[in-house]
Design an enzyme around this catalytic site. Structure first.
Site, PDB file in Angstrom:
ATOM      1  N   LYS A   1       0.827  -1.204   0.000  1.00  0.00           N
ATOM      2  CA  LYS A   1       0.000   0.000   0.000  1.00  0.00           C
ATOM      3  C   LYS A   1       0.865   1.259   0.000  1.00  0.00           C
ATOM      4  O   LYS A   1       1.941   1.272   0.595  1.00  0.00           O
ATOM      5  CB  LYS A   1      -0.877  -0.027   1.252  1.00  0.00           C
ATOM      6  CG  LYS A   1      -1.813   1.167   1.431  1.00  0.00           C
ATOM      7  CD  LYS A   1      -2.644   0.969   2.672  1.00  0.00           C
ATOM      8  CE  LYS A   1      -3.476   2.210   2.986  1.00  0.00           C
ATOM      9  NZ  LYS A   1      -2.665   3.339   3.414  1.00  0.00           N
TER      10      LYS A   1
ATOM     11  N   LYS B   1       6.557   9.249  -8.383  1.00  0.00           N
ATOM     12  CA  LYS B   1       7.018  10.223  -7.393  1.00  0.00           C
ATOM     13  C   LYS B   1       8.540  10.277  -7.301  1.00  0.00           C
ATOM     14  O   LYS B   1       9.085  11.191  -6.714  1.00  0.00           O
ATOM     15  CB  LYS B   1       6.445   9.892  -6.011  1.00  0.00           C
ATOM     16  CG  LYS B   1       4.950  10.110  -5.886  1.00  0.00           C
ATOM     17  CD  LYS B   1       4.504  10.207  -4.429  1.00  0.00           C
ATOM     18  CE  LYS B   1       4.915   9.005  -3.603  1.00  0.00           C
ATOM     19  NZ  LYS B   1       4.235   7.754  -4.011  1.00  0.00           N
TER      20      LYS B   1
ATOM     21  N   ASP C   1      -0.498   0.145  -5.334  1.00  0.00           N
ATOM     22  CA  ASP C   1      -1.387  -0.881  -5.860  1.00  0.00           C
ATOM     23  C   ASP C   1      -1.043  -1.182  -7.309  1.00  0.00           C
ATOM     24  O   ASP C   1      -0.556  -0.323  -8.041  1.00  0.00           O
ATOM     25  CB  ASP C   1      -2.843  -0.412  -5.786  1.00  0.00           C
ATOM     26  CG  ASP C   1      -3.423  -0.590  -4.398  1.00  0.00           C
ATOM     27  OD1 ASP C   1      -3.106  -1.617  -3.767  1.00  0.00           O
ATOM     28  OD2 ASP C   1      -4.165   0.295  -3.956  1.00  0.00           O
TER      29      ASP C   1
END
Lengths: 272, 345
Positions: free
Chosen positions: A9, A40, A125
């Site tokens: 997660k 990111k 995910d």
């Protein structure tokens, strides 16, 4: 060459775990490549002492695939760990999953996937086929699920197990579930819950990483725990994780839980 | 407000919305169509149009591709689309039609926002299709026609009859148009607007002032319904099919326009008898059931079999209606010519 991928997660601590795992492996004398597969681009930041390295997708956007050299995308960080960030589009536009696929194709052509161990740090995910790329085409054969004892974290891990089950039968070198890593949030009975979850999906708990403030302090100093506080108990946990990963040969095809069963499992471990 | 029962058959329930929408927008004489997607999608459609034997174009239409590649798929193609629109505008069209492929739709490019945000001297019209995402060829035709109905400027005082959704890619499109013109002429009418086949942007803006819309086929009913709802324009759901269907078409036109249809119907019946006499040699032959076209094709086969005393037999050659159903009496005459050649061969 061992290729391991950490899935879990978002925000559960995959990048922290991956960076410390890579650092610990390097101290075992392994040649390690860590690949951040999250737009990111912050997977390798601790290994690079806070530097955000140019991403494969940055270069692809600026100059196209032609002209990208291996030294443009692979950067050597702490303890010789080689670092790559896939990168991707800005939030809300384009297709990040396709970016992961393109990154793997570029790294493959550059011959960048080399060394004793490749550690893939993948977005939370498996939202589309692109983020399943490390599981496909014979890249990461060993998948580790990083989870806490929180229900949503277990739910994400269970979901990823579904992807592993789906993809495990494909290709010449199919992926398998290699184990579950409990990255603790300090919940009572958390380790037992994650161990039982691991067992329920046909795997095992590889390592339980306790919550420790030294992790946040090391991050604020832009260092892995292995580098910032090598004598700490937490650093020892990461070194133990590295040993167990290298010693692990129990790879399985998971049996994901139905949502009701998962919720019942979590409820049965509730300690008020 | 459909004025006759709707046959359900259509040959356009497959394919891609992009091709359907492009078959409409490229038939606007003074507009340029942009295909937002990989170059291959524009190339494929351009090749199809270029190869079409009957077209509303004096020369192949200009189709501009936004040229999406791997980079645009990953980082989004909105900048590439904006660049393509600028490029198209430089060619000084009266409007730019922006259509999307499934690639752009799948990654979620906000095409409507790009079109709305660009300040251009000409209308930038977003036609919301998305390749296979959003339906079939016919859905693309419907969405393109519906989008163009919104361009209406109600201050154009040109009431008259409008043909809606002619099949710009069909071989007999012009022949069918002339047949409709002939039938309308029997009632003293003419076609005021072809929506959309060779029309200009100015032409399209008078769609709302039409006094009667004639749809090419029942699959375009959503377009007819919209025009009926917004402008109160009645519509006929299809070009005429069959001998009796052609006579009924005349009666429907007469009823909608307040013209007496008895005389024109009698005249057309005489024409049909004359046409039938030229096919006296096929009497007694066997014809096969239709392979496509559904109930309408079956009913037409039965009607022609009764008219020409043909026996319907499974193994016999059917009437060649693979592309589309014949329009009017002239369409039946051409159909029978083709079939006679087949059975004589």
């Amino acid at each position: 060459m061992r290729q391991v991928a950490l899935y879990g997660k978002g925000g559960i601590g995959k990048s922290t775990t991956a960076a410390n795992l890579s650092a610990a492996l390097s101290f075992q004398g392994k040649s390690v490549l860590q690949i951040g597969c999250d737009p990111k681009r912050d997977s390798t930041r601790m290994l690079m002492h806070g530097d955000l390295i140019p991403t494969v997708m940055d270069l692809f956007r600026e100059q196209g695939e032609r002209g990208i050299r291996i030294e443009d995308v692979v950067f050597t960080g702490y303890s010789g760990v080689r670092c790559v960030e896939a990168g991707g589009p800005e939030p809300g536009i384009g297709c990040a999953g396709r970016g992961i696929i393109a990154t793997f194709q570029i790294l493959e052509r550059l011959g960048a996937l080399s060394g004793d161990v490749v550690v893939y740090d993948v977005l939370g995910d498996v939202v589309c086929g692109g983020f399943a790329m490390p599981m496909r085409e014979g890249y990461a054969e060993e998948i580790y699920l990083v989870t806490s004892g929180e229900l949503m974290s277990l739910y994400a891990a269970n979901n990823i197990a579904k992807a592993i089950t789906r993809l495990s039968g494909r290709g010449k070198r199919p992926c398998h579930l290699a184990g579950v890593i409990c990255n603790g949030r300090g919940m009572p009975g958390e380790e037992d819950l994650v161990r039982e979850f691991a067992s329920a999906i046909g795997s095992s708990l590889i390592c339980a990483i306790p919550r420790d403030r030294v992790v946040q302090i090391a991050e604020l100093h832009k260092r892995t725990v292995i580098e910032y506080s090598p004598e700490s108990a937490q650093a020892e946990v990461y070194r133990e994780l590295a040993k167990r990963v290298m010693a692990n040969d129990l790879f399985t095809i998971p049996s994901p839980l139905a949502i009701d069963a998962l919720e019942s499992l979590a409820l049965s471990h509730l300690q008020e | 407000m459909p004025l006759s029962p709707l046959p359900s058959a259509t040959c356009r329930n497959e394919g891609c919305t992009l091709t359907g929408a492009l078959s409409v927008t490229t038939a606007i004489r003074d507009a340029i169509s942009i295909v937002h997607g990989p170059p291959g999608c524009a190339h494929h459609t351009f090749s199809l149009f270029h190869g079409a034997q009957s077209s509303p174009w004096d020369e192949p239409p200009i189709i501009v591709s936004s040229g999406m590649g791997e980079r645009e798929v990953i980082f989004g193609g909105e900048d590439a689309l904006a660049a393509a629109i600028h490029l198209a505008v430089q060619r000084s069209p009266c409007a730019v039609m922006v259509l999307s492929t499934c690639v752009a739709a799948a990654i979620g490019d906000d095409i409507a926002a790009v079109c709305a945000d660009l300040e251009q001297e000409v209308p930038i019209v977003h036609v919301p299709c998305g390749g296979f995402l959003g339906g079939t060829f016919n859905d693309g035709v419907v969405v393109a026609l519906t989008t163009l109905t919104r361009l209406d400027k109600s201050d154009y005082p040109h009431p008259g009859i409008t043909l809606v959704g002619e099949k710009n890619l069909e071989y007999e499109a012009e022949s069918n148009y002339h047949e409709i013109c002939r039938l309308l002429h029997l009632l003293g009418h003419h076609v005021n607007l072809r929506f959309v086949r060779g029309a200009t942007m100015d032409d399209l803006m008078r769609i709302g002032s039409s006094s009667l819309n004639i749809l090419r086929e029942p699959a375009l009913t959503p377009v007819g319904e919209r025009l009926c709802k917004v402008h109160g324009t009645p519509y006929l759901p299809s070009f005429p099919v069959g001998l009796e269907g052609t006579l009924q078409f005349l009666r429907d036109i007469g009823e909608c326009t307040g013209r007496a249809a008895e005389g024109p119907v009698d005249q057309e019946m005489k024409g049909q008898r004359l046409m039938s006499e030229t096919f006296h040699d096929i009497t007694g032959r066997r014809v096969g059931p239709p392979r496509e076209g559904g109930e309408v094709a079956e009913a037409l086969t039965v009607e022609l079999a009764e008219t020409f005393d043909l026996a319907i037999h499974e193994t016999a050659p059917p009437f060649p209606m693979d592309g589309s159903l014949p329009v009017g009496t002239a369409g039946i005459s051409r159909l029978l010519h083709r079939w006679r050649r087949m059975v004589r061969a």
